[in-house]
Design a protein around this motif. Structure first.
Motif, short mmCIF file in Angstrom:
data_model
loop_
_atom_site.label_atom_id
_atom_site.label_comp_id
_atom_site.label_asym_id
_atom_site.label_seq_id
_atom_site.Cartn_x
_atom_site.Cartn_y
_atom_site.Cartn_z
N ALA A 1 22.60 143.99 -46.33
CA ALA A 1 23.96 143.87 -46.86
C ALA A 1 25.08 143.78 -45.92
CB ALA A 1 24.29 145.37 -47.41
N LEU A 2 24.93 144.15 -44.51
CA LEU A 2 25.74 143.94 -43.48
C LEU A 2 25.92 142.45 -43.15
CD1 LEU A 2 27.88 145.16 -41.42
CD2 LEU A 2 25.76 145.16 -39.98
N ALA A 3 24.71 141.85 -43.09
CA ALA A 3 24.85 140.42 -42.76
C ALA A 3 25.33 139.61 -43.92
CB ALA A 3 23.18 139.90 -42.52
N LEU A 4 25.00 139.76 -45.05
CA LEU A 4 25.48 138.84 -46.14
C LEU A 4 26.87 139.46 -46.59
CD1 LEU A 4 22.19 138.63 -48.16
CD2 LEU A 4 23.09 137.27 -46.60
N GLU A 5 27.46 140.19 -46.15
CA GLU A 5 29.13 140.67 -46.17
C GLU A 5 29.99 139.52 -45.79
OE1 GLU A 5 31.36 143.99 -44.16
OE2 GLU A 5 29.94 144.79 -45.52
N SER A 6 29.63 139.25 -44.70
CA SER A 6 30.62 137.88 -44.22
C SER A 6 29.81 136.93 -43.11
CB SER A 6 31.81 138.68 -43.44
OG SER A 6 31.37 139.47 -42.18
N GLU A 7 30.55 135.92 -42.82
CA GLU A 7 29.92 134.95 -41.93
C GLU A 7 29.88 135.72 -40.56
OE1 GLU A 7 30.50 130.88 -41.99
OE2 GLU A 7 30.60 130.79 -44.08
N LEU A 8 30.91 136.13 -40.26
CA LEU A 8 31.11 136.93 -38.84
C LEU A 8 29.85 138.04 -38.54
CD1 LEU A 8 33.03 137.14 -36.35
CD2 LEU A 8 34.04 139.15 -37.45
#
Length: 142
Positions: free
Chosen positions: A90-97
């Protein structure tokens, strides 16, 4: 459409699998690490074992420790692993950053088995954006 949006779609459709390095992500300093999730069950097990030794007998404490360790490995550890995976994904797919930070930390991998049977994988030494752009159906003209 960005590469991350395309990757989310491919993961949702089951075309690409996201891998998470559980040990790296379930360590102090990781944004998804929960200390109490890891420490509390083992502390309780140790206290119960020591109380069994102190109040009853050494063998009772050893039996509590053995049974508790087996129960922890069968029930608690898989739940912790699943939680770390879900929070990390979830953290990884939240934003490109976030994805870039976890990718640089070598905490993520990508894997795909193409319809023709060939397999593709990408880890930190690879460019995850190139992996996504090279996938058929990504919307980038692979």
């Amino acid at each position: 459409m960005t590469e991350l949006e395309a990757l989310r779609g491919m993961i949702d459709r089951g075309e690409v699998q996201l891998g998470v390095h559980i040990r790296k992500m379930n360590s102090p300093g990781s944004p998804v690490y929960r200390q109490m999730e890891n420490v509390l069950p083992l502390t309780g097990l140790l206290i119960a074992s020591l109380l069994g030794i102190w109040l009853i007998h050494f063998y009772v404490g050893a039996a509590i420790l053995m049974a508790g360790t087996i129960a922890w490995m069968i029930k608690v550890q898989p739940r912790i692993k699943a939680g770390v995976f879900e929070r990390s994904a979830a953290l990884a797919l939240e934003s490109e950053l976030n994805f870039d930070a976890l990718w640089a930390k070598d905490a993520l991998t990508l894997y795909a088995k193409l319809p023709d049977g060939t397999e593709r994988a990408a880890a930190r030494k690879h460019d995850w954006r190139a992996f996504v752009r090279g996938m058929p159906g990504s919307g980038f003209g692979a």
